[in-house]
Design a protein around this motif. Structure first.
Motif, PDB file in Angstrom:
ATOM      1  N   ILE A 114      -1.351   0.310  -3.037  1.00  0.00           N
ATOM      2  CA  ILE A 114      -2.278  -0.651  -3.618  1.00  0.00           C
ATOM      3  C   ILE A 114      -1.609  -2.016  -3.760  1.00  0.00           C
ATOM      4  O   ILE A 114      -0.381  -2.134  -3.709  1.00  0.00           O
ATOM      5  N   GLY A 115      -2.445  -3.048  -3.955  1.00  0.00           N
ATOM      6  CA  GLY A 115      -1.945  -4.406  -4.082  1.00  0.00           C
ATOM      7  C   GLY A 115      -2.287  -5.022  -5.420  1.00  0.00           C
ATOM      8  O   GLY A 115      -2.679  -4.335  -6.367  1.00  0.00           O
ATOM      9  N   LEU A 116      -2.177  -6.344  -5.485  1.00  0.00           N
ATOM     10  CA  LEU A 116      -2.386  -7.064  -6.741  1.00  0.00           C
ATOM     11  C   LEU A 116      -3.792  -6.855  -7.281  1.00  0.00           C
ATOM     12  O   LEU A 116      -3.982  -6.687  -8.484  1.00  0.00           O
ATOM     13  N   ARG A 117      -4.798  -6.889  -6.421  1.00  0.00           N
ATOM     14  CA  ARG A 117      -6.177  -6.758  -6.884  1.00  0.00           C
ATOM     15  C   ARG A 117      -6.390  -5.449  -7.631  1.00  0.00           C
ATOM     16  O   ARG A 117      -6.937  -5.441  -8.743  1.00  0.00           O
ATOM     17  N   GLU A 118      -5.949  -4.349  -7.046  1.00  0.00           N
ATOM     18  CA  GLU A 118      -6.155  -3.040  -7.679  1.00  0.00           C
ATOM     19  C   GLU A 118      -5.368  -2.922  -8.981  1.00  0.00           C
ATOM     20  O   GLU A 118      -5.863  -2.376  -9.976  1.00  0.00           O
ATOM     21  N   VAL A 119      -4.136  -3.442  -8.982  1.00  0.00           N
ATOM     22  CA  VAL A 119      -3.315  -3.380 -10.188  1.00  0.00           C
ATOM     23  C   VAL A 119      -3.935  -4.225 -11.293  1.00  0.00           C
ATOM     24  O   VAL A 119      -3.972  -3.838 -12.463  1.00  0.00           O
ATOM     25  N   LEU A 120      -4.449  -5.385 -10.922  1.00  0.00           N
ATOM     26  CA  LEU A 120      -5.069  -6.282 -11.893  1.00  0.00           C
ATOM     27  C   LEU A 120      -6.282  -5.624 -12.540  1.00  0.00           C
ATOM     28  O   LEU A 120      -6.450  -5.658 -13.769  1.00  0.00           O
TER      29      LEU A 120
END
Length: 258
Positions: free
Chosen positions: A14-20
């Protein structure tokens, strides 16, 4: 055996969007409207927006610390790892198990709230629906959560992104609608101490209200356990934890201003 997928966490899934959005859904802005914000109003009164700003500043300091720890110690153990590395392994052990026991209380509470809220709403719209028939909705919510977890972190993170984006959109539309409806009654005096509740006059009411409104920001640290499954975790985790407080956590302040 050679064709089987390796066991363990899925690296760089996962990337920043999912973590955010993991943090946003853990913060649950809509739940803050129903719980922490009204509780703070009992003390801060009309000065609730100032109380929210005080809580935001406190959470920004905490988020800054968590962001630095997440960048230097990108681990799924999150707070347990930080305590173990920064203080003592025994402290990390206690923090880890304490975190598990506390988090275990969250799903049942949310599922019960889902069941009661859905049943009550349906009963108001269609009186023929029994108000006490809440358990099917709680079970349905548990099934959805289990399915999301079964399909892996990528599927569950994307599912959370969709739900989180919808929740934020609804709250933004609702906030703008209420501000427009207020018209000339909107005033900046709510950012002062002149509107606190009786018995909690002045800055004491503001700080008392901030004790409850700080709960509206709780959840930003939920991104930290995803560190081992995130792309470029040292950079992404820092941005997700700290930027969330600066950009997205202004929502509770907008809600309080209403």
């Amino acid at each position: 055996m050679a064709g089987q997928a390796p066991l363990g966490l899925r690296r760089e899934a996962i990337g920043l969007r999912e973590v955010l959005f993991q943090s946003i859904t853990a913060m649950a802005p809509a739940a803050a409207v129903a719980a922490s914000i009204p509780s703070g109003a009992a003390f801060a009164g009309g000065s609730l927006p100032l109380a929210v700003l005080v809580a935001l500043v406190a959470c920004l300091f905490t988020a800054s610390c968590v962001a630095e720890l997440a960048r230097r110690l990108p681990s799924a153990g999150s707070v347990a790892t930080y305590a173990a590395q920064g203080l003592h392994p025994a402290v990390g052990f206690l923090v880890g198990w304490g975190y598990v026991f506390v988090e275990a209380l969250v799903p049942p509470l949310l599922l019960l709230q889902l069941g009661f809220t859905t049943a009550g709403t349906l009963h108001q719209e269609w009186p023929s629906y029994p108000e006490d028939l809440w358990w099917p909705w709680a079970v349905a919510g548990a099934v959805v959560i289990a399915a999301a977890g079964y399909f892996g972190v990528r599927a569950s993170a994307r599912f959370g992104t969709i739900l989180g984006a919808f929740e934020v959109l609804v709250l933004l539309v609702f906030a703008v609608w209420l501000i427009v409806r207020a018209g000339g009654d909107n005033t900046l005096s709510v950012f002062g101490t002149s509107h606190t509740a009786k018995g909690y006059e002045g800055i004491s009411g503001v700080f008392a209200g901030s004790v409850y409104t700080v709960l509206a920001f709780a959840g930003f640290e939920a991104a930290a356990p995803l560190a081992e499954e995130t792309k470029d975790p040292r950079r992404t985790m820092h941005r997700a934890v700290l930027v969330l407080q600066q950009d997205f956590d202004v929502l509770p302040d907008q809600k309080a201003a209403r």
